[in-house]
Every structure is written in structure tokens, then in C-alpha cells.
Enzyme design. Structure first.
Site, PDB file in Angstrom:
ATOM      1  N   ASP A  11      -5.784  43.964  13.941  1.00 15.14           N
ATOM      2  CA  ASP A  11      -5.894  45.191  13.168  1.00 15.14           C
ATOM      3  C   ASP A  11      -6.163  44.800  11.720  1.00 15.14           C
ATOM      4  O   ASP A  11      -5.419  44.022  11.133  1.00 15.14           O
ATOM      5  CB  ASP A  11      -4.583  45.993  13.238  1.00 15.14           C
ATOM      6  CG  ASP A  11      -4.420  46.689  14.584  1.00 15.14           C
ATOM      7  OD1 ASP A  11      -5.379  46.689  15.376  1.00 15.14           O
ATOM      8  OD2 ASP A  11      -3.325  47.213  14.840  1.00 15.14           O
ATOM      9  N   ASP A 130      -7.006  56.312  22.496  1.00 14.46           N
ATOM     10  CA  ASP A 130      -5.582  56.277  22.174  1.00 14.46           C
ATOM     11  C   ASP A 130      -4.904  57.370  22.972  1.00 14.46           C
ATOM     12  O   ASP A 130      -5.219  58.551  22.813  1.00 14.46           O
ATOM     13  CB  ASP A 130      -5.368  56.512  20.672  1.00 14.46           C
ATOM     14  CG  ASP A 130      -5.912  55.369  19.831  1.00 14.46           C
ATOM     15  OD1 ASP A 130      -5.913  54.223  20.329  1.00 14.46           O
ATOM     16  OD2 ASP A 130      -6.345  55.619  18.698  1.00 14.46           O
TER      17      ASP A 130
END
Lengths: 255, 197
Positions: A11, A130
Site C-alpha cells: 500500500d 472491496d
């Protein structure tokens, strides 16, 4: 036989690699290039770089670090974060990324999936989903890079995965948000459901805590790749040891 | 001089960087004269056969590539374009190696695109595979593939067999991405660069 893939996920926020728990409380874990080199040397099969703030801030990732990563890596990598246009995707692919992953922008404009596939080929178009469990089912969330901006969508996860496949996606990465950062194992139930509606490669994300979790997700959920972040960043699981264990478990793996 | 044909596709940078890691400079060009005079030529490419042929035609490179006599290495779509035709949009391609490129069949447990690291089975010894272990894995990412035939140097299996490496005369093609296939891929590129084909 095609090997199952071990995929460290990095990330990225403001040019650094960070890691949070359930998409919150991000801490800096290191330099992009240093981590890319480390994972390459340890035998990662692929890397994913998510610019986690890009979608929710309306920004796009810089191609500068993409080219720097492409110079050092001799394994494939995927870039995600705020890719909303063909031009943007082209810039990232031309900088040397092998695949681009779209998540919130695909929900905003599902036609983008097909446009990207027509221009660059399905094989480099990844759709990230997600997904959060609510009231006995799983639903797609949007703008998860920033908890204050995260929104619900009208999509059931299984329906959106099927839709993305039909629109021309080449791979689906399913981020199981309830499991993210918890290290209690992948969401096998949900992954199996999504696997059953896809003929595309499916990558599991969220929940890896032990080597057994990787073995389980390959054997029991039939996924093509398993993505993880913190267990690799913190060295809790070493990729060479993990791969040896998976080979011993009879799973096809690139040593 | 080694030339990378600037066919406008998307993996040009990664091929160039892979050569850089070997200490080799690859000149990216769409100039037919420069391509003709190169010692070796790499034809990269990702995306669809239709788009790939359209780009070659737009740059006036179809005749140029077809007429090359030096070693040429097609990578991924670049390999597929060496064949006669692609089922992808029924597109006529360069016709340098006999065979039609077809879509990989889907079946339970066989995902398409074929994406990831797979092994190959060499059909005969070639310079491109010098120094590479028989069990080495290469990185594939594609939905269409060339058939196994007399020009297959190495086959790969994903649901059905297909050509992983094909060769006819000075034209070689690899379906996988050597620039993204770790040390085995680097060795294959080095073999090509050093004239082992």
C-alpha cells in the site's frame, strides 16, 4: 501446471509503503524500491502496488515511481489507484507496469472496464473489489482508502464480480474487508462463492496470518493467487519458507 | 545494434528495462530503415491482435518486419503476430510461421486468461534455452495462443497444449514474458542478445 501465485501487496501513500488494520491507522513500513527488491529476491511471484489515497482524494498515482519499480523488477507487477481514463492507464503501462487495477473508478463507470480491455487487452485489466459482510451477505464498498469517505454501493459482491468479468476484466482481486489485517485466515466461504461464478483468475486478499492460511485458500477456495501485506512486511512469514511448505502440501508453486 | 520495434504496445518499457539489466541498450524505433539495419530485432506487444496489426500498418511496418533476415524475437502478442491469422477478430497477421492463433479453451479449474508462472516442455534443443533448467517457470499472461506444430520449440499446457516457443528460420517467438520471468527469462533474453537462437 500453472503455479499458484504468492503476491505481496504494497500500500503506497505519499511515495512510501504503509500498512493499516481494516483500512485504518496506517504506519510507514518502508521504501517502495527497497521492498520491491526484497520481495523479488525472496521469490514473490508478482507484486501489487496500491496508491490507497488516490481514489478517495480524486488524485492519480505518479508514474515516476512506477518506472523506477519497472527498472528493478524482473517479475510482474500491478498498479492500482485512481485510474479513471485510458490515458492514465496508458501512462502507467508505458512506464512499465504489467497490469492496472481499478476499483472505485470501475464502480463509478463500469464501461471503463471494457474500454481498457479493448485498448490494452483483458489480461492487463484487474478489477479490485472491496467487500464487507453485512446481514448474511457480502456487499461492495467504494473509496475505502479513507474511512471517512468509504461508501456503500448497490452491488452484492458476487453480482459485481460476475459483471466485471462480463465487461472484460482479466482478473479479480477480492479484498475481504472484515478479515483485513486480522491475520485470522482468508474468508474461504466468500472466496468460494466468488470463485464459482468466475472463469477468470481470482486473487484472495485480506486475513493471511499463518502459512496454513495460504495452504487453505489454495486448496479449499481454489484461488489462483493469495495476496498479503503485513505478514510479509513484518517478516512474520518468509516467502521462501512459505513456498517450501506449500510445495510440501502438494500445491503447484514456483520454488 | 539491437532494436525494439516501437509498435505502440504497452510493454515496451519493461522489455527495454530487462535489456538494461543485462547491460544491453535496446533502441526503440518505428523507423523501417533502422529496423532493417539492426543486428537483432525484438517485436514486443500486448493487447489484441487487431490493435497490434493496426499499429504495425499505421507505422508502415508490416512489409518491413516480414522482410527481415536477421534474428527476430516476438514476445507475447509479438509472437502471435508472427503466425498466419488470429481468431481474435479473424485478423490476418504477418504469416511468417504457419498456424492460426486461437482462444484458449476454458474449463473447470482452467482460468482464462492464462496468468502466472508455468513450466514448458522443450520439443528440441535451441540456443534460446541454453543454460535454463528444464523445470524453470516462465510468466505467462494471455488469452490467445499459437498451436503446437512442426515449428514448436517448446509447448506449454493450460487446459490444452499450445506453443510456448516457436521458431521458423530467423523468426522466433515466445508466448511468455521473458522480461518478467525472473532469472530464467533474463537468461533467455541474454541468449538471444548473444546470438544463441
Amino acid at each position: 501446471m500453472l503455479a499458484r501465485r504468492i503476491i505481496p501487496c504494497l500500500d503506497v501513500r505519499d511515495g512510501r509503503v504503509v500498512k493499516g488494520t481494516q483500512f485504518r491507522e496506517h504506519e510507514v513500513v518502508g521504501d517502495i524500491i527497497a521492498l520491491a527488491r526484497r520481495y523479488r529476491d525472496e521469490g514473490a511471484d508478482e507484486l501489487v502496488f496500491y496508491d490507497i489515497t488516490a481514489s478517495s482524494d480524486g488524485r492519480t498515482v505518479s508514474t515516476d515511481w512506477v518506472a523506477r519499480v519497472a527498472r528493478v523488477l524482473d517479475i510482474p507487477f500491478c498498479v492500482a489507484g485512481g485510474i479513471r481514463s485510458l490515458d492514465r492507464a496508458r501512462a502507467i503501462l508505458h512506464a512499465g507496469a504489467d497490469k492496472i487495477s481499478i476499483n472505485s473508478p470501475a464502480l463509478e463507470n463500469p464501461a471503463l472496464i471494457g474500454e481498457l480491455a479493448a485498448e490494452f487487452g483483458s489480461q492487463c485489466v484487474v478489477v479490485g473489489i472491496d467487500s464487507r459482510q453485512e446481514a448474511g451477505d457480502w456487499f461492495v464498498k467504494q473509496y475505502t482508502g479513507d474511512p471517512d469517505k468509504t461508501q456503500s454501493t448497490r452491488w452484492r459482491t458476487v453480482d459485481w464480480a460476475r459483471e466485471a468479468q462480463q465487461l472484460g476484466a482479466g482478473e479479480i482481486v477480492l479484498n475481504c474487508m472484515n478479515q483485513d489485517g486480522m491475520r485470522q485466515g482468508y474468508d474461504l466461504t466468500q472466496l468460494k462463492l466468488v470463485r464459482a461464478v468466475l472463469h477468470l483468475p481470482l486473487v484472495a486478499s485480506g486475513g493471511a496470518g499463518s502459512m496454513a492460511h495460504f495452504s487453505d485458500v489454495f486448496r479449499l477456495a481454489g484461488v489462483d493467487g493469495a495476496l498479503a501485506a503485513s505478514v510479509f512486511h513484518k517478516g512474520t512469514i518468509k516467502i521462501p519458507t512459505l513456498k517450501q511448505q506449500l510445495i510440501a502440501d502438494g500445491i503447484p508453486i514456483r520454488p | 545494434m539491437l532494436v525494439i520495434v516501437d509498435s505502440g504496445g504497452a510493454n515496451l518499457a519493461s522489455v527495454r528495462f530487462a535489456l538494461e539489466r543485462l547491460g544491453v541498450r535496446g533502441t526503440l524505433t518505428a523507423d523501417p530503415a533502422a529496423i532493417r539495419s539492426a543486428e537483432r530485432v525484438i517485436l514486443p506487444g500486448v493487447g489484441s491482435a487487431i490493435a497490434g496489426m493496426k499499429r504495425l500498418r499505421a507505422k508502415g511496418l508490416v512489409g518491413c518486419v516480414r522482410g527481415l533476415t536477421q534474428p527476430v524475437l516476438g514476445i507475447c502478442l509479438g509472437m502471435q503476430l508472427l503466425f498466419e491469422q488470429s481468431e481474435e477478430g479473424s485478423t490476418p497477421t504477418l504469416g511468417l510461421i504457419p498456424g492460426q492463433v486461437v482462444k484458449l479453451p476454458e474449463s473447470p479449474g482452467i482460468t482464462v486468461p492464462h496468468m502466472g508462472w508455468n513450466t514448458i516442455s522443450p520439443a528440441r534443443a535451441v540456443g534460446l534455452l541454453d543454460g535454463i533448467a528444464p523445470e524453470a517457470r516462465f510468466y505467462f499472461v494471455h488469452s490467445f495462443a499459437a498451436p503446437v506444430n512442426a515449428f514448436t520449440v517448446a509447448a506449454c499446457q493450460h487446459g490444452a497444449p499450445f506453443a510456448a516457443i516457436a521458431q521458423r528460420g530467423n523468426f522466433s517467438g515466445v508466448q511468455f514474458h521473458p522480461e518478467r520471468s525472473g532469472p530464467a527469462g533474463a537468461r533467455l533474453l541474454q541468449n538471444f542478445v548473444e546470438g544463441r537462437v
